[in-house]
Write an enzyme that holds these catalytic residues in place. Structure first.
Site, PDB file in Angstrom:
ATOM      1  N   GLU A 182      -0.833  -8.278   5.074  1.00  0.00           N
ATOM      2  CA  GLU A 182      -0.603  -8.523   6.497  1.00  0.00           C
ATOM      3  C   GLU A 182      -1.894  -8.527   7.309  1.00  0.00           C
ATOM      4  O   GLU A 182      -1.891  -8.941   8.472  1.00  0.00           O
ATOM      5  CB  GLU A 182       0.377  -7.485   7.058  1.00  0.00           C
ATOM      6  CG  GLU A 182      -0.181  -6.105   7.304  1.00  0.00           C
ATOM      7  CD  GLU A 182      -0.322  -5.238   6.060  1.00  0.00           C
ATOM      8  OE1 GLU A 182      -0.700  -4.062   6.219  1.00  0.00           O
ATOM      9  OE2 GLU A 182      -0.066  -5.713   4.932  1.00  0.00           O
ATOM     10  N   CYS A 193       0.825  -1.203   0.000  1.00  0.00           N
ATOM     11  CA  CYS A 193       0.000   0.000   0.000  1.00  0.00           C
ATOM     12  C   CYS A 193       0.865   1.262   0.000  1.00  0.00           C
ATOM     13  O   CYS A 193       1.459   1.587  -1.011  1.00  0.00           O
ATOM     14  CB  CYS A 193      -1.003  -0.039   1.151  1.00  0.00           C
ATOM     15  SG  CYS A 193      -2.376   1.115   0.925  1.00  0.00           S
ATOM     16  N   HIS A 242      -3.200  -4.882   1.431  1.00  0.00           N
ATOM     17  CA  HIS A 242      -2.572  -5.167   2.722  1.00  0.00           C
ATOM     18  C   HIS A 242      -2.573  -6.675   3.010  1.00  0.00           C
ATOM     19  O   HIS A 242      -3.469  -7.173   3.687  1.00  0.00           O
ATOM     20  CB  HIS A 242      -3.334  -4.454   3.847  1.00  0.00           C
ATOM     21  CG  HIS A 242      -3.158  -2.984   3.864  1.00  0.00           C
ATOM     22  ND1 HIS A 242      -2.167  -2.372   4.574  1.00  0.00           N
ATOM     23  CD2 HIS A 242      -3.860  -1.996   3.255  1.00  0.00           C
ATOM     24  CE1 HIS A 242      -2.250  -1.067   4.410  1.00  0.00           C
ATOM     25  NE2 HIS A 242      -3.268  -0.811   3.611  1.00  0.00           N
TER      26      HIS A 242
END
Length: 197
Positions: A177, A84, A175
Site C-alpha cells: 500500500e 506486514c 507494505h
C-alpha cells in the site's frame, strides 16, 4: 464490491486507495469501510489486514469480537490481503505470546526478523501472478520461517518467502500500500484475472 479495512490500527488510508484503484481497473466500484467494531465484516466482500503493531491489532480485534468474524469470512472463501503485521496476526504461529494468531495462513513468522526501523529496505521482487517485478517496501518486516502444507509461495527475497497465498488469503511481509502500484491488491481480490503493470 465492499472492502473492509481492519482499522483498529495501521495503514488504513493507503489500503483504501489501493483497493479502489484495483477495483476501478476491473470496472468495479469499491466501497471501502473501516472495521473497528464487530458486525461490519459479515457485509464485506474482501478484507484488508494492514500493517501496524501486531500485538495491538491482535488484542483489539479480539476485544471487539472482530477476530471470529475474520475467521468466518475466510472460511466462506472470501478474499483477505494481510500485510506486514497483518501477516503476523493471520499466521499459524507468531512466536510471540502477546499475539493471538488467527491461524488463517499456514506459516510461522518471526516478528521484525528483517531488522529494526533503521534496517528497512526496498526491493524489486518477481512475484507469481504478476507480469513485472513489484517494488516492495519492507519496514520492520516479519520473516516467514516455516511454510506449511497448502501454502503457495508467491515471492522470495534472498531465498526467504515474503509473499504467500493460503486459500483466499494473500499475505505479504512488505507494505504494498506504500507504493502507487495496486497489483498486489489486484492479485488478492481478482485472482482469476491476469495482473499487468
Amino acid at each position: 464490491m465492499q472492502a473492509g479495512v481492519i482499522a483498529v490500527q495501521g495503514d488504513v488510508a493507503e489500503h483504501a486507495a489501493a483497493v479502489e484503484n484495483a477495483a476501478a481497473a476491473h470496472g468495479e466500484p469499491a466501497e471501502v469501510v473501516e472495521v473497528r467494531d464487530a458486525g461490519i465484516v459479515p457485509d464485506c466482500d474482501v478484507l484488508l489486514m494492514p500493517g501496524g503493531e501486531s500485538t495491538t491489532i491482535s488484542r483489539l480485534i479480539r476485544r471487539e469480537g472482530i477476530d471470529e468474524e475474520i475467521r468466518e469470512h475466510v472460511a466462506s472463501g472470501k478474499p483477505v490481503l494481510a500485510t506486514c503485521a497483518g501477516l503476523i496476526v493471520c499466521s499459524r504461529d507468531a512466536k510471540d505470546d502477546r499475539v493471538d494468531a488467527l491461524g488463517l495462513v499456514n506459516v510461522s513468522v518471526d516478528r521484525n526478523a528483517f531488522g529494526r526501523q533503521k534496517d528497512s529496505f526496498e526491493a524489486k521482487i518477481p512475484m507469481t501472478g504478476l507480469d513485472e517485478p513489484f517494488h516492495a517496501v519492507f519496514i520492520r518486516a516479519p520473516l516467514i520461517d516455516d511454510v506449511g502444507e497448502g501454502v503457495e509461495v508467491l515471492a522470495t527475497v534472498d531465498g526467504r518467502p515474503v509473499a504467500v497465498r493460503d486459500g483466499p488469503v494473500v499475505a505479504t511481509a512488505f507494505h504494498p500500500e506504500l507504493t502507487d502500484d495496486s497489483r498486489i491488491h489486484d492479485l488478492a481480490f481478482f485472482p482469476e484475472q491476469e495482473v499487468v503493470a
